[in-house]
Design a protein around this motif. Structure first.
Motif, PDB file in Angstrom:
ATOM      1  N   UNK A 242       0.841  -1.196   0.000  1.00 35.65           N
ATOM      2  CA  UNK A 242       0.000   0.000   0.000  1.00 35.65           C
ATOM      3  C   UNK A 242       0.874   1.242   0.000  1.00 35.65           C
ATOM      4  N   UNK A 243       0.292   2.356  -0.423  1.00 32.42           N
ATOM      5  CA  UNK A 243       1.011   3.628  -0.397  1.00 32.42           C
ATOM      6  C   UNK A 243       0.391   4.540   0.654  1.00 32.42           C
ATOM      7  N   UNK A 244       1.245   5.355   1.248  1.00 33.07           N
ATOM      8  CA  UNK A 244       0.829   6.440   2.138  1.00 33.07           C
ATOM      9  C   UNK A 244       1.398   7.703   1.516  1.00 33.07           C
ATOM     10  N   UNK A 245       0.633   8.307   0.624  1.00 35.09           N
ATOM     11  CA  UNK A 245       1.137   9.405  -0.199  1.00 35.09           C
ATOM     12  C   UNK A 245       1.668  10.580   0.604  1.00 35.09           C
ATOM     13  N   UNK A 246       0.933  11.042   1.602  1.00 30.34           N
ATOM     14  CA  UNK A 246       1.368  12.218   2.352  1.00 30.34           C
ATOM     15  C   UNK A 246       2.541  11.925   3.284  1.00 30.34           C
ATOM     16  N   UNK A 247       2.771  10.655   3.592  1.00 27.31           N
ATOM     17  CA  UNK A 247       3.897  10.265   4.440  1.00 27.31           C
ATOM     18  C   UNK A 247       5.103   9.853   3.604  1.00 27.31           C
ATOM     19  N   UNK A 248       4.961   9.889   2.262  1.00 25.36           N
ATOM     20  CA  UNK A 248       6.026   9.484   1.356  1.00 25.36           C
ATOM     21  C   UNK A 248       6.534   8.089   1.708  1.00 25.36           C
ATOM     22  N   UNK A 249       5.584   7.143   1.852  1.00 26.47           N
ATOM     23  CA  UNK A 249       5.951   5.801   2.302  1.00 26.47           C
ATOM     24  C   UNK A 249       5.119   4.746   1.579  1.00 26.47           C
ATOM     25  N   UNK A 250       5.667   3.533   1.568  1.00 28.19           N
ATOM     26  CA  UNK A 250       4.950   2.356   1.121  1.00 28.19           C
ATOM     27  C   UNK A 250       5.115   1.297   2.199  1.00 28.19           C
ATOM     28  N   UNK A 251       4.269   0.285   2.181  1.00 27.52           N
ATOM     29  CA  UNK A 251       4.418  -0.783   3.152  1.00 27.52           C
ATOM     30  C   UNK A 251       3.661  -2.017   2.738  1.00 27.52           C
ATOM     31  N   UNK A 252       4.076  -3.173   3.274  1.00 26.39           N
ATOM     32  CA  UNK A 252       3.372  -4.418   2.984  1.00 26.39           C
ATOM     33  C   UNK A 252       2.204  -4.606   3.934  1.00 26.39           C
ATOM     34  N   UNK A 253       1.231  -5.361   3.500  1.00 27.98           N
ATOM     35  CA  UNK A 253       0.105  -5.704   4.355  1.00 27.98           C
ATOM     36  C   UNK A 253      -0.164  -7.197   4.172  1.00 27.98           C
ATOM     37  N   UNK A 254      -0.359  -7.900   5.266  1.00 30.14           N
ATOM     38  CA  UNK A 254      -0.584  -9.341   5.206  1.00 30.14           C
ATOM     39  C   UNK A 254      -1.960  -9.672   4.671  1.00 30.14           C
ATOM     40  N   UNK A 255      -2.129 -10.890   4.223  1.00 27.04           N
ATOM     41  CA  UNK A 255      -3.421 -11.328   3.709  1.00 27.04           C
ATOM     42  C   UNK A 255      -4.487 -11.319   4.801  1.00 27.04           C
ATOM     43  N   UNK A 256      -4.053 -11.274   6.064  1.00 19.78           N
ATOM     44  CA  UNK A 256      -4.989 -11.205   7.180  1.00 19.78           C
ATOM     45  C   UNK A 256      -5.334  -9.751   7.533  1.00 19.78           C
ATOM     46  N   UNK A 257      -4.770  -8.787   6.770  1.00 18.70           N
ATOM     47  CA  UNK A 257      -5.047  -7.378   7.017  1.00 18.70           C
ATOM     48  C   UNK A 257      -4.079  -6.726   7.966  1.00 18.70           C
ATOM     49  N   UNK A 258      -3.141  -7.489   8.493  1.00 13.99           N
ATOM     50  CA  UNK A 258      -2.195  -6.944   9.462  1.00 13.99           C
ATOM     51  C   UNK A 258      -1.005  -6.290   8.757  1.00 13.99           C
ATOM     52  N   UNK A 259      -0.710  -5.062   9.166  1.00 18.78           N
ATOM     53  CA  UNK A 259       0.477  -4.370   8.660  1.00 18.78           C
ATOM     54  C   UNK A 259       1.579  -4.515   9.715  1.00 18.78           C
ATOM     55  N   UNK A 260       2.837  -4.623   9.279  1.00 20.69           N
ATOM     56  CA  UNK A 260       3.922  -4.677  10.247  1.00 20.69           C
ATOM     57  C   UNK A 260       3.892  -3.465  11.164  1.00 20.69           C
TER      58      UNK A 260
END
Length: 56
Positions: free
Chosen positions: A34-52
């Motif tokens: 997923x992207x977080x445009x205003x935070x200038x970041x990207x990150x993975x998200x698990x198939x269970x909906x959990x983000x690190x």
């Protein structure tokens, strides 16, 4: 008769809505990113909906 696939959509909260969560895409092995445009970041998200911790 047309076949209509069954889908489900789940919504998950984001730690900082001001970070601008915007887009989802798939990566290697079916991982979601997923992207977080205003935070200038990207990150993975698990198939269970959990983000690190710290990314979502």
């Amino acid at each position: 008769m047309n076949h209509v696939p069954q889908i489900s959509i789940e919504e998950h909260t984001v730690a900082d809505h001001a970070a601008g969560p915007c887009a989802l895409t798939t990566g290697r092995g079916g991982a979601l990113w997923f992207t977080l445009n205003q935070a200038n970041a990207i990150g993975p998200i698990g198939m269970d909906g959990a983000a690190p911790h710290g990314t979502g």
